[in-house]
Design an enzyme around this catalytic site. Structure first.
Site, short mmCIF file in Angstrom:
data_model
loop_
_atom_site.label_atom_id
_atom_site.label_comp_id
_atom_site.label_asym_id
_atom_site.label_seq_id
_atom_site.Cartn_x
_atom_site.Cartn_y
_atom_site.Cartn_z
N THR A 16 40.64 25.93 14.59
CA THR A 16 39.94 26.53 13.45
C THR A 16 40.26 25.78 12.16
OG1 THR A 16 40.26 28.67 14.54
CG2 THR A 16 39.53 28.72 12.27
N ARG A 20 47.17 22.18 14.92
CA ARG A 20 48.32 23.04 14.67
C ARG A 20 49.12 23.16 15.96
NH1 ARG A 20 46.80 28.30 11.19
NH2 ARG A 20 45.97 26.75 9.74
N SER A 111 49.73 26.92 7.83
CA SER A 111 49.34 28.15 7.15
C SER A 111 50.37 29.26 7.26
CB SER A 111 47.98 28.59 7.68
OG SER A 111 47.50 29.67 6.94
N HIS A 112 49.95 30.39 7.85
CA HIS A 112 50.83 31.56 7.91
C HIS A 112 51.80 31.50 9.10
CE1 HIS A 112 47.43 31.99 10.49
NE2 HIS A 112 48.09 32.86 11.21
N LYS A 124 45.69 18.86 8.56
CA LYS A 124 44.27 19.08 8.35
C LYS A 124 43.76 17.88 7.59
CE LYS A 124 43.56 22.53 5.69
NZ LYS A 124 43.09 23.67 4.93
N ASP A 275 49.98 33.05 1.33
CA ASP A 275 50.53 32.59 2.60
C ASP A 275 51.23 31.24 2.47
OD1 ASP A 275 48.35 31.03 2.15
OD2 ASP A 275 47.79 30.88 4.25
N ASP A 277 50.44 28.06 2.79
CA ASP A 277 49.85 26.95 2.02
C ASP A 277 49.02 27.42 0.84
OD1 ASP A 277 48.04 28.00 3.87
OD2 ASP A 277 46.88 26.15 3.96
N ASP A 279 46.38 29.43 0.50
CA ASP A 279 44.93 29.64 0.48
C ASP A 279 44.54 31.09 0.77
OD1 ASP A 279 45.53 29.53 3.17
OD2 ASP A 279 44.13 27.90 3.65
N ARG A 280 45.48 31.89 1.27
CA ARG A 280 45.13 33.29 1.55
C ARG A 280 45.69 34.21 0.47
NH1 ARG A 280 45.55 34.51 7.91
NH2 ARG A 280 44.97 32.47 8.70
N GLU A 361 36.64 35.60 4.03
CA GLU A 361 36.87 35.95 5.42
C GLU A 361 37.79 37.15 5.54
OE1 GLU A 361 37.00 32.33 8.17
OE2 GLU A 361 38.28 31.81 6.51
N GLU A 362 37.70 37.81 6.69
CA GLU A 362 38.56 38.96 6.95
C GLU A 362 40.03 38.55 7.03
OE1 GLU A 362 40.22 38.82 10.03
OE2 GLU A 362 39.10 36.99 10.48
N LYS A 374 39.63 28.00 0.75
CA LYS A 374 39.91 29.34 0.23
C LYS A 374 41.11 29.22 -0.70
CE LYS A 374 42.20 30.77 4.55
NZ LYS A 374 41.77 29.78 5.55
C1 G16 Z 1 42.33 29.42 9.24
C2 G16 Z 1 40.89 29.17 8.87
C3 G16 Z 1 40.19 30.45 8.57
C4 G16 Z 1 40.36 31.44 9.70
C5 G16 Z 1 41.82 31.64 10.02
C6 G16 Z 1 42.01 32.45 11.28
O1 G16 Z 1 43.00 29.86 8.12
O2 G16 Z 1 40.79 28.30 7.76
O3 G16 Z 1 38.85 30.15 8.38
O4 G16 Z 1 39.77 32.66 9.37
O5 G16 Z 1 42.43 30.39 10.25
O6 G16 Z 1 41.44 31.76 12.33
P1 G16 Z 1 41.59 32.24 13.81
O7 G16 Z 1 41.01 33.63 13.85
O8 G16 Z 1 40.82 31.25 14.63
O9 G16 Z 1 43.07 32.28 14.14
P2 G16 Z 1 44.45 29.33 7.79
O10 G16 Z 1 44.81 30.03 6.52
O11 G16 Z 1 45.30 29.72 8.98
O12 G16 Z 1 44.30 27.85 7.69
#
Ligand code: G16
Length: 541
Positions: A16, A20, A111-112, A124, A275, A277, A279-280, A361-362, A374
């Site tokens: 996504t 990772r 990320s998280h 990325k 989070d 990085d 972005d959340r 996004e959720e 984001k």
């Molecule tokens: C990434 C993506 C987001 C996605 C999230 C969760 O965020 O950039 O668009 O909503 O992962 O993805 P999944 O449901 O496939 O685990 P981040 O903040 O983890 O880079």
């Protein structure tokens, strides 16, 4: 410069959000190098170009940056712009790529996901527009990684990343720049800092939890230095390679202390966290949690209160599993609304084409056309700006919104680290029933439509299939099932539940009780608990 022979790895398919994996995987000889070389081989324009490099400061960040710099020099990159100490939040990386006209950037983060030697790491690649490259490019990189035979690297001493200034490796120029300034200036241009400063000066209290991740230095500069809140308003503001042993995941599960504070008698007026990085985001009021889907809808409805969005917004987009609260706002505003697959990369074309201004996004992400990622602090500042201008509390903003648009009760159930084969079996179980489900009733709900979500990008016509199962009911409720693309152990099954209640209905129900029937139905159709042999999800948000 050396050319080093290598053997391909078979598992370098970006998910996504980039590649990772566990740190241990990235530490395998040649693993990082193969992926980085696959990027250089897939994007020949980088030779002679400018690259931005930085990450969230997690374990392996510094080592990976040194390797990428040596490989960039060996692959003919002309200039590398590196965030001081190797630090750069994801939205700041996007900001800098765009501001300095770079050809792309490496953003190092998982990320998280947890950090440290036993945690996760990620890479990325973002393109010229500052956003994650589109699927056709990630596919190209993956294809290259499967046949790669060698990589190029220079032998050089480590570059000193701690001091801002100029350096070089062979003919590649390196500029180590302040990671915060450009981004903070951009925020000051978008939001009414005077109004927020006045609000803080009048006693409005905030608490921001940086979770020992990247946003600490940004929060100090923006909230404390420029907006005048006290340093005591920040929690965990020093970035640590292992995030202090926590998960930098902005939710009730991992930001426990912040949530406890916001739901106590001593709660400040506003709480927020970000989070790994940056972005959340999650936004909280006194005893009030704002779900990311509601936050997107509220930002869409009120963005015009911020100076950077005074002219109104062109359109809005949300990822498919995100609740449809924003759709109702778009309808009222008479603007376009798009439903895209999960992953920020799917918003890029719409933003570049000017079809949307806001997206979200959720999974706790919201942003706008100011960058192509984001942006956690952007969303938090947007909320503060809305509060400062409207004079309303978080709770009142939320209640007034539901009163006007109705409420989309919403929850996500995650079954983490489950057996991949079992998770895929669940998806197949639903897929096999798709044709026969419409018209069937379960616990008083009749199915209207059932499909496997496929997306045709309205700008370039590319098609992305198998983006999750959508089961819509006649009542307007729905559930969605998909497999996460960001986990690193086994599979993570996500079940998204949504029920709409109009303004005339009961807007103050308990979310989880309200959604209990939908959860039952999802389990009946998908056989989740029996297949996984699990009684309950690992995380409910
Ligand atoms: C990434 C993506 C987001 C996605 C999230 C969760 O965020 O950039 O668009 O909503 O992962 O993805 P999944 O449901 O496939 O685990 P981040 O903040 O983890 O880079």
């Amino acid at each position: 410069m050396r050319t080093v022979s290598t053997v391909p790895f078979t598992d370098q398919k970006p998910g996504t959000s980039g590649l990772r994996k566990q740190v241990k995987t990235f530490q395998k000889p040649g693993y990082l190098e193969n992926f980085v070389q696959s990027i250089f081989d897939s994007l020949p324009e980088l030779s002679g170009g400018t690259l931005v490099i930085g990450g969230d400061g997690r374990f392996f960040n510094d080592k990976a940056i040194q390797t990428i710099l040596s490989m960039a020099a060996a692959n003919g990159v002309k200039k590398a712009l590196v965030g001081q100490s190797g630090l750069l939040s994801t939205p700041a990386a996007s900001c800098v790529i765009r501001k300095y006209g770079a050809d792309g950037g490496f953003v190092l983060s998982a990320s998280h996901n947890p950090g440290g030697p036993n945690g996760d790491f990620g890479i990325k690649y973002n393109g010229k527009n500052g956003g994650p490259v589109v699927e056709s490019v990630t596919e190209k990189i993956f294809a290259r990684s499967k046949v790669i035979e060698s990589y190029k690297i220079t032998d050089n001493d480590d570059v000193n990343l701690e001091k801002a200034g100029l350096d070089r490796i062979d003919s590649m120029q390196i500029e180590i720049f302040n990671s915060v300034t450009d981004y903070a200036n951009m925020m000051e241009g978008l939001f009414d800092f005077d109004a927020i400063r006045r609000m803080f000066a009048s006693g409005f209290e905030i608490c921001f939890d940086a979770m020992h991740a990247i946003t600490g230095p940004y929060a100090k500069e923006i909230f404390v230095k420029r907006l005048g809140t006290s340093a005591g308003s920040l929690m965990n503001a020093v970035p640590l390679p292992d995030f202090g042993g926590g998960h930098p995941d902005p939710g009730p599960t991992y930001a426990k202390e912040l949530f406890a504070k916001m739901f106590s008698d001593k709660a400040p007026n506003f709480g927020a966290c970000s989070d790994g990085d940056g972005d959340r985001n999650i936004v909280l009021g006194k005893n009030t949690y704002v779900s990311p889907s509601d936050s997107l809808a509220i930002i869409t409805a009120n963005a015009h209160l911020a100076k950077g969005y005074k002219k109104g917004i062109a359109g809005v987009a949300r990822s498919m599993p995100t609740s449809r609260a924003a759709d109702r706002v778009a309808e009222k505003l008479g603007i376009e609304c798009f439903e895209t697959p999960t992953g920020w990369k799917f918003f890029g074309n719409l933003l570049d084409a000017g079809r949307i201004t806001i997206c979200g996004e959720e999974s706790a992400g919201a942003g706008s056309d100011h960058v192509r990622e984001k942006d956690g602090l952007w969303a938090i500042l947007m909320w503060l700006n809305i509060i400062a201008v409207s004079g309303k509390s978080v709770e009142d903003i939320l209640k007034d919104h539901w009163q006007e648009f109705g409420r989309n009760y919403y929850a996500r159930h995650d079954y983490e680290s489950v057996d991949k084969i079992k998770a895929e079996k669940i998806m197949r179980t639903v897929e096999q029933q798709l044709a026969e489900l419409p018209g069937k009733s379960f616990h008083g709900e009749t199915i209207l439509k059932a499909d496997s979500f496929a997306y045709t990008d309205p700008i370039d016509g590319s098609v992305s299939k198998n983006q999750g199962m959508r089961i819509d009911f006649e009542s307007g409720s729905r559930f969605v099932l998909r497999l996460s693309g960001t986990g690193t152990v086994g599979a993570t099954l996500r079940v998204y539940l949504e029920k709409y209640v109009p303004p005339t209905g009961d807007l103050a129900q308990d979310t989880h009780k309200t959604l209990a029937d939908l959860d039952l139905i999802a389990n009946e159709i998908a056989k989740i608990k029996s297949t996984l042999e699990r009684e309950s999800p690992s995380v409910i948000s």
